[in-house]
Design an enzyme around this catalytic site. Structure first.
Site, PDB file in Angstrom:
ATOM      1  CD1 TRP A   1      -2.717  -1.219   0.346  1.00  0.00           C
ATOM      2  CD2 TRP A   1      -1.576  -2.128   1.997  1.00  0.00           C
ATOM      3  NE1 TRP A   1      -3.617  -2.444   0.999  1.00  0.00           N
ATOM      4  CE2 TRP A   1      -2.405  -3.207   2.054  1.00  0.00           C
ATOM      5  CE3 TRP A   1      -0.478  -2.782   2.914  1.00  0.00           C
ATOM      6  CZ2 TRP A   1      -2.595  -4.897   2.597  1.00  0.00           C
ATOM      7  CZ3 TRP A   1      -1.024  -3.714   3.979  1.00  0.00           C
ATOM      8  CH2 TRP A   1      -1.702  -4.977   3.946  1.00  0.00           C
ATOM      9  CG  HIS A   2       4.032   1.320   1.398  1.00  0.00           C
ATOM     10  ND1 HIS A   2       5.316   1.014   2.002  1.00  0.00           N
ATOM     11  CD2 HIS A   2       3.649   1.274   2.333  1.00  0.00           C
ATOM     12  CE1 HIS A   2       5.166   1.104   2.825  1.00  0.00           C
ATOM     13  NE2 HIS A   2       4.353   1.557   3.386  1.00  0.00           N
ATOM     14  CE1 TYR A   3      -2.650   4.702  -3.148  1.00  0.00           C
ATOM     15  CE2 TYR A   3      -2.516   1.942  -2.620  1.00  0.00           C
ATOM     16  CZ  TYR A   3      -2.600   3.408  -2.549  1.00  0.00           C
ATOM     17  OH  TYR A   3      -3.937   3.344  -1.249  1.00  0.00           O
TER      18      TYR A   3
END
Length: 596
Positions: free
Chosen positions: A530-532
């Protein structure tokens, strides 16, 4: 004797009551407490009473704001709180509050919000066109309300490369840390990972630190020692209550522009309240009043596109009036690919999320999580960060992952013994992927997810880094320190491995020396952490002050402006950026009189 027993019982009751009081009054789950501390947070349907209040009425009977901030997330909350010290601010958040939601507030329930795909969930489920399941926040506090809680700063070289003021950066980090960041209670699993990392050469041991340093370290966390989450929403408590209005369930439809001048000028927004009614909010005509978009790496480019800023052809295809033709909006978006290996144990292991990290010089970060919770609210047996229930279907290649596969796993795991869930994961995350993707509108409904492609491992250097990361994981789980912790003989390991295949978790590949095999393993087992980031890059969509190029009175301040994800985990830097830019904007307007 009876009197003594009564006294002992009374004392026990008093101690228990005191403990529970401490637990409850500090918890985000206490509804009354947050309403008293944050009285400026209201539902969106109350906007008419705010905008027509006699004490704030101006210009035609409606209040106009110095700043309207779109998105009450990781950057939006500290930004709005800071700006409100001197100016009127309206913060619009599409989701609800995190405080009364125990799925958000408790570490033991971390996976529940991500597993909830209902419209009322604090997370919004989406699947990239690559086939990888993902999520975006839909709650005040943004990603800090649904993530794994790890807090670590960006490197000094990152700060220098981006061009930020190092002194103000450090002050802004400390402002966040003082309010919501804690030192974790290091669990045995995390200690074993730390010691194993050091043994395989990820050194030196940097101990507990927020700083980004090569070697192995323990970072901060936004979970306190009782397992309660503290989100960016709590930073709003530092705001000026007279100047700050926060509306929840306010779904912004688009930004309104005045296009009569030489350049388009942002003047207001249209948003829907929880009942579906439309409202308009406007910034004042005072010099330097602005609309600031802080909707995140998915929401911010989506909002610009919906408002008419983006590639002309794409906008016209959906009959969106073109305000500014900018081919870079939604482009060069990235997600740091994650691959995991499960390590089974022959005994229960306490739940932990991310606490320890190995920062290598080969562009890979090694992290870990463990255990599962068995609270009354919890899914029965899960795997935390790598839970199949939340779409982390790492044993199914991306294009074959489906919601039906998740449901099948839920049903099948009922027959699995508890031992299949004893253990934890070692995670390998690519630091700076060269593979880039893009985002475009699926339709003109802001509530729907846009079309997102990350192109995981499309660049050959990313695959090379992933292979190196998997080989580090292999060394780690075979290290002396780690084997001393697992205490499993080969027969037990083989038994647990067989269970784990059914439990939909990844084991070490059988041919770890085969580079071709490991490359395929990377592709087949990729999941998200979830580090986009990206989609509104500095120099392409915004300038160095985060002002949207070619438009007056509009900025974007969040992770969509990043070319690289900062540090091992980005939430610290996104919160810092909100505070940093708030202070910078006030100083630019007021000079020394800003008092910051």
């Amino acid at each position: 004797m009876a009197l003594n027993n009564n006294n002992n019982l009374s004392l026990l009751f008093l101690l228990l009551s005191s403990f529970l009081a401490t637990l409850i009054t500090s918890s985000q789950g206490d509804y009354r407490l947050w309403q008293e501390q944050l009285p400026f947070i209201r539902r969106a349907s109350s906007f008419s009473s705010i905008s027509s209040s006699k004490s704030t009425r101006s210009n035609g009977g409606e209040k106009k704001f110095d700043y309207i901030v779109l998105g009450g997330g990781t950057a939006g909350c500290p930004l709005a709180a800071t700006l409100s010290q001197n100016y009127s601010v309206l913060l619009l958040e599409r989701g609800g509050v995190p405080f009364a939601n125990i799925n958000v507030s408790l570490l033991s329930n971390f996976h529940l919000t991500l597993a909830d795909t209902s419209p009322a969930s604090a997370s919004q489920f989406f699947v990239s066109t690559d086939g990888v399941f993902n999520a975006r926040a839909r709650v005040l506090g943004g990603g800090t309300s649904i993530n794994a809680g790890f807090y670590t700063r960006a490197s000094t070289s990152y700060v220098k490369r981006v061009g930020w003021d190092a002194k103000l950066v450090n002050e802004s980090y400390r402002w966040v840390e003082k309010q919501i960041v804690h030192q974790p209670v290091l669990e045995p699993w995390q200690r074993a990972v730390r010691d194993g990392l050091l043994e395989v050469g990820i050194s030196p041991n940097n101990g507990f630190t927020y700083d980004h340093l090569y070697g192995t370290k323990v970072g901060g966390t936004i979970f306190d020692k009782y397992g309660r989450r503290h989100t960016a929403a709590e930073l709003l408590a530092t705001g000026n209550k007279q100047n700050l209005d926060v509306l929840t369930h306010a779904r912004v439809q688009k930004i309104i522009f005045d296009t009569t001048g030489e350049k388009p000028r942002a003047i207001g927004v249209i948003f829907k309240d929880e009942n579906g009614f439309d409202h308009e909010a406007f910034i004042s005509k005072r010099r330097k009043s602005e609309i600031i978009v802080t909707c995140g790496a998915i929401g911010s480019p989506q909002m610009l596109l919906l408002s008419g800023i983006g590639p002309k052809e794409d906008l016209e295809r959906l009959n969106i009036s073109v305000v500014l033709d900018n081919k870079f909006v939604g482009k060069h978006i990235s997600d740091n690919p994650l691959n995991t290996i499960y390590v089974p144990l022959n005994r229960p292991v306490k739940q932990s999320l991310i606490e320890t990290v190995g920062i290598t010089k080969m562009g890979v970060y090694i992290e870990a999580s463990s255990g599962y919770s068995q609270s009354s609210d919890s899914i029965h047996c899960h795997h935390g960060v790598a839970s199949a229930e939340i779409g982390q279907l790492s044993t199914i290649p991306p294009k074959r992952r489906t919601l039906e596969a998740i449901e099948a796993f839920k049903q099948n795991k009922k027959n699995l013994p508890h031992e299949a869930f004893h253990g934890g994961f070692i995670l390998a995350k690519l630091a700076h992927p060269k593979s880039k993707g893009h985002l475009s509108l699926n339709n003109t409904n802001p509530d729907d997810n846009p079309l997102i492609t990350f192109n995981y491992f499309s660049h050959p250097k990313d695959l090379q880094k992933c292979v190196k990361g998997i080989r580090i994981l292999e060394k780690l789980v075979r290290s002396k320190h780690f084997l001393n912790y697992t205490k499993c003989d080969q027969e037990t390991v083989d038994k647990l491995l067989n269970m784990s295949v059914t439990a939909n978790v990844n084991m070490i590949p059988k041919h770890a020396n085969d580079t071709k095999s490991l490359k395929q393993f990377c592709k087949d087992t990729v999941i998200t952490i979830w580090h986009y980031h990206g989609g509104c890059h500095v120099g392409q969509v915004v300038n160095n002050d985060y002002e949207v190029r070619g438009v007056h009175r509009l900025r974007v301040i969040d992770g969509s402006t990043f070319r690289e994800s900062p540090g091992t985990n980005p939430q610290a830097t996104v919160m810092m950026l909100g505070r940093y830019m708030g202070v910078k904007i006030l100083r630019d307007r007021l000079g020394r009189s800003a008092g910051l």
